[in-house]
Design a protein around this motif. Structure first.
Motif, PDB file in Angstrom:
ATOM      1  N   ASP A 139       1.064  -1.354  -0.453  1.00  0.00           N
ATOM      2  CA  ASP A 139      -0.117  -0.333  -0.143  1.00  0.00           C
ATOM      3  C   ASP A 139       0.637   1.555  -0.029  1.00  0.00           C
TER       4      ASP A 139
ATOM      5  N   ARG B  50       1.082   3.330  -3.928  1.00  0.00           N
ATOM      6  CA  ARG B  50       0.308   4.994  -3.685  1.00  0.00           C
ATOM      7  C   ARG B  50       1.839   5.568  -3.381  1.00  0.00           C
TER       8      ARG B  50
ATOM      9  N   THR C  94       1.950   8.295  -6.909  1.00  0.00           N
ATOM     10  CA  THR C  94       1.966   9.940  -6.651  1.00  0.00           C
ATOM     11  C   THR C  94       3.131  10.202  -7.411  1.00  0.00           C
TER      12      THR C  94
END
Length: 183
Positions: free
Chosen positions: A50, A54, A58
């Motif tokens: 996770d 992420r 980004t």
């Protein structure tokens, strides 16, 4: 109900104190769960994946299937898409779309397979290699942090035990109903 082999009653005081940071359902899923292995593997994988995915999305605008494909080619240059499918657990159509996006972004290139002129293999472009090389230290650090509670010997033992599970995995059923395990 069969409990996890390391029942809560046997945990040492240091681990009991650490449990205060976990919610009651997580504790139940970890220790009062007949499917303790599956939950633990998924829990640990999520805690790695996770934050990593992420950050990658980004920073580089790559969603998980795209990075899975890029990472696979970074580990083994000249790999076929079918090998990425079989090693990732992601659906073929999902990875096909991801590979197409990586080709469009010029992070991957497709070449004819020298061993089978009817097939194609994937290679990283210099831009793809740069992303792979930039993400690796962060991923290694995340893994190092996660393994920090284990001694070097325990880390080796964990790796050996996980190796055994991976090696045995081809014998596991792919379809529970076909294997006569359905309810």
């Amino acid at each position: 109900m069969r409990r996890a082999p390391t029942a809560l009653s046997r945990l040492d005081s240091e681990r009991e104190a650490a449990l205060r940071d976990l919610d009651p359902l997580t504790i139940a899923k970890l220790w009062d769960n007949p499917c303790w292995l599956s939950f633990r593997l998924n829990f640990i994988a999520f805690r790695f994946n996770d934050p990593v995915y992420r950050w990658i999305e980004t920073r580089y605008g790559l969603v998980r299937p795209e990075f899975v494909a890029l990472y696979a080619v970074g580990l083994k240059d000249g790999v076929a898409a079918k090998n990425i499918v079989s090693s990732s657990g992601l659906p073929k159509n999902t990875l096909s779309r991801a590979i197409q996006k990586l080709l469009q972004r010029r992070l991957l290139k497709r070449e004819t397979d020298r061993d089978d002129l009817r097939s194609y293999v994937l290679r990283l472009t210099s831009a793809g290699r740069a992303i792979f090389d930039e993400t690796m230290p962060l991923m290694v650090q995340q893994q190092t942090t996660m393994l920090g509670g284990l001694t070097e010997a325990e880390q080796r033992q964990l790796c050996e035990l996980m190796d055994k599970l991976v090696i045995a995995s081809p014998t596991w059923p792919n379809d529970l109903e076909q294997e006569g395990i359905s309810t």
